[in-house]
Design a protein around this motif. Structure first.
Motif, PDB file in Angstrom:
ATOM      1  N   GLY A  58       1.006  -1.210   0.006  1.00 54.18           N
ATOM      2  CA  GLY A  58       0.191  -0.224  -0.169  1.00 54.18           C
ATOM      3  C   GLY A  58       0.798   1.397   0.022  1.00 54.18           C
ATOM      4  N   LEU A  62       0.647   4.998   4.933  1.00 52.47           N
ATOM      5  CA  LEU A  62      -0.576   4.370   5.574  1.00 52.47           C
ATOM      6  C   LEU A  62      -0.142   3.907   6.786  1.00 52.47           C
ATOM      7  CD1 LEU A  62      -3.385   2.781   5.341  1.00 52.47           C
ATOM      8  CD2 LEU A  62      -2.136   0.665   4.257  1.00 52.47           C
ATOM      9  N   SER A  66      -5.698   2.933  10.268  1.00 53.54           N
ATOM     10  CA  SER A  66      -6.437   3.302   9.236  1.00 53.54           C
ATOM     11  C   SER A  66      -6.511   2.309   8.165  1.00 53.54           C
ATOM     12  CB  SER A  66      -6.256   4.757   8.466  1.00 53.54           C
ATOM     13  OG  SER A  66      -4.764   4.790   8.215  1.00 53.54           O
ATOM     14  N   GLU A  67      -5.881   0.905   8.511  1.00 53.46           N
ATOM     15  CA  GLU A  67      -5.574  -0.033   7.435  1.00 53.46           C
ATOM     16  C   GLU A  67      -7.020  -0.560   7.040  1.00 53.46           C
ATOM     17  OE1 GLU A  67      -2.909  -3.978   7.100  1.00 53.46           O
ATOM     18  OE2 GLU A  67      -3.610  -3.399   9.125  1.00 53.46           O
ATOM     19  N   PHE A  70      -8.564   2.002   4.636  1.00 50.34           N
ATOM     20  CA  PHE A  70      -7.956   1.813   3.285  1.00 50.34           C
ATOM     21  C   PHE A  70      -8.206   0.762   2.535  1.00 50.34           C
ATOM     22  CE2 PHE A  70      -4.451   0.269   0.763  1.00 50.34           C
ATOM     23  CZ  PHE A  70      -4.192   1.373  -0.014  1.00 50.34           C
TER      24      PHE A  70
END
Length: 300
Positions: A58, A62, A66-67, A70
């Motif tokens: 990613g 990142l 907030s994974e 996303f």
């Protein structure tokens, strides 16, 4: 005076396109794009890679907190874009093999949802491939290095996605996805090939795996290995018959060293070892070893 005869060349190209479309019974009616787009598929696959491995494939900024957000965002974008490409292939297929009463949009949505539901299992299979590469290569310093750097893993990410598309009756999309990896890695895996968990391609350049190959679990192959067809049965008109089993079956725990060529519907039994640069056209029993003959010339 113009430097180039743009109008004349454009008109000539128009004529050539029209001749091709007429010869291939293609529509000459004005309309939008007829075929799926390689560029669109490349972007979709990149988005799916990010969703599968967000913290490694990613974006740089990142964070784990907030994974999930996303991943959901990438999935939403990728799947909606994929739905459009699936619709294009189904529409193209229907024009060439009409089926009455079929709802293309419903078919496209069902196929795209099926691909989406397969993603967790695809991730598990890819994890097994990464671990196989890490344990099978003494030069690998960690699983992250394997995922980020090894061409065999990139090829398998594409193949696991492409194979699912192939299973869903989308061979054109599947082939585009596999050829994107082929162009980047030199590893040519047909999306129809069935490959079990823990598959490791070491180095990888020049590997060829045919459409009807069946590969078991924990198989390791090296660069320039070919799992190909020995011949092509032909129909009454002399054309090759498509779809028949014609590539090798490789059972669990087989190792195939660099440059080996295995042709035809032969079986390499469990635990067999195929040496480098050999040519195999017959079955190899479980635990068997095949190596090059040793030259005895010059000996008394």
């Amino acid at each position: 005076m113009s430097t180039f005869d743009i109008a004349g060349i454009a008109q000539a190209l128009h004529t050539v396109r029209s001749e091709w479309r007429e010869a291939q019974n293609r529509s000459q009616e004005p309309g939008g794009r007829e075929l799926p787009s390689r560029d669109a598929l490349a972007k979709i696959v990149d988005q799916l890679k990010e969703a599968l491995f967000p913290m490694r494939l990613g974006p740089l900024d990142l964070r784990q907190e907030s994974e999930d957000f996303f991943v959901a965002h990438r999935l939403d974008a990728a799947l909606h874009a994929l739905l459009g490409q699936v619709t294009l292939e189904l529409r193209y297929s229907q024009r060439h093999s009409p089926r009455t009463g079929s709802d293309l949009q419903a078919q496209a949505l069902t196929a795209t949802r099926s691909l989406a539901q397969s993603l967790p299992e695809i991730r598990r299979l890819l994890d097994s491939d990464v671990l196989a590469a890490y344990h099978g290569d003494p030069a690998a310093r960690g699983v992250d290095e394997v995922l980020l750097c090894y061409p065999g893993i990139l090829a398998m990410i594409h193949h696991r996605l492409a194979h699912r598309l192939y299973q869903l009756g989308l061979p054109l999309l599947a082939r585009i996805v596999s050829e994107l990896a082929h162009g980047q890695t030199g590893i040519d895996i047909h999306p129809g090939a069935q490959i079990g968990a823990g598959f490791f391609i070491d180095h990888g350049t020049g590997v060829v795996i045919g459409e009807t190959a069946v590969i078991g679990q924990n198989v390791r192959i090296y660069q320039a290995v070919t799992l190909g067809a020995k011949g092509f049965p032909k129909d009454s008109q002399g054309n090759p018959q498509k779809g028949l089993p014609r590539h090798p079956i490789v059972e669990n725990d087989v190792v195939i060293y660099a440059g080996a060529t295995i042709l035809g519907r032969v079986t390499l039994g469990q635990g067999a070892v195929i040496g480098g640069n050999v040519w195999v056209t017959h079955d190899v029993p479980a635990g068997g070893h095949v190596t090059q003959a040793i030259s005895r010339e010059g000996q008394a």
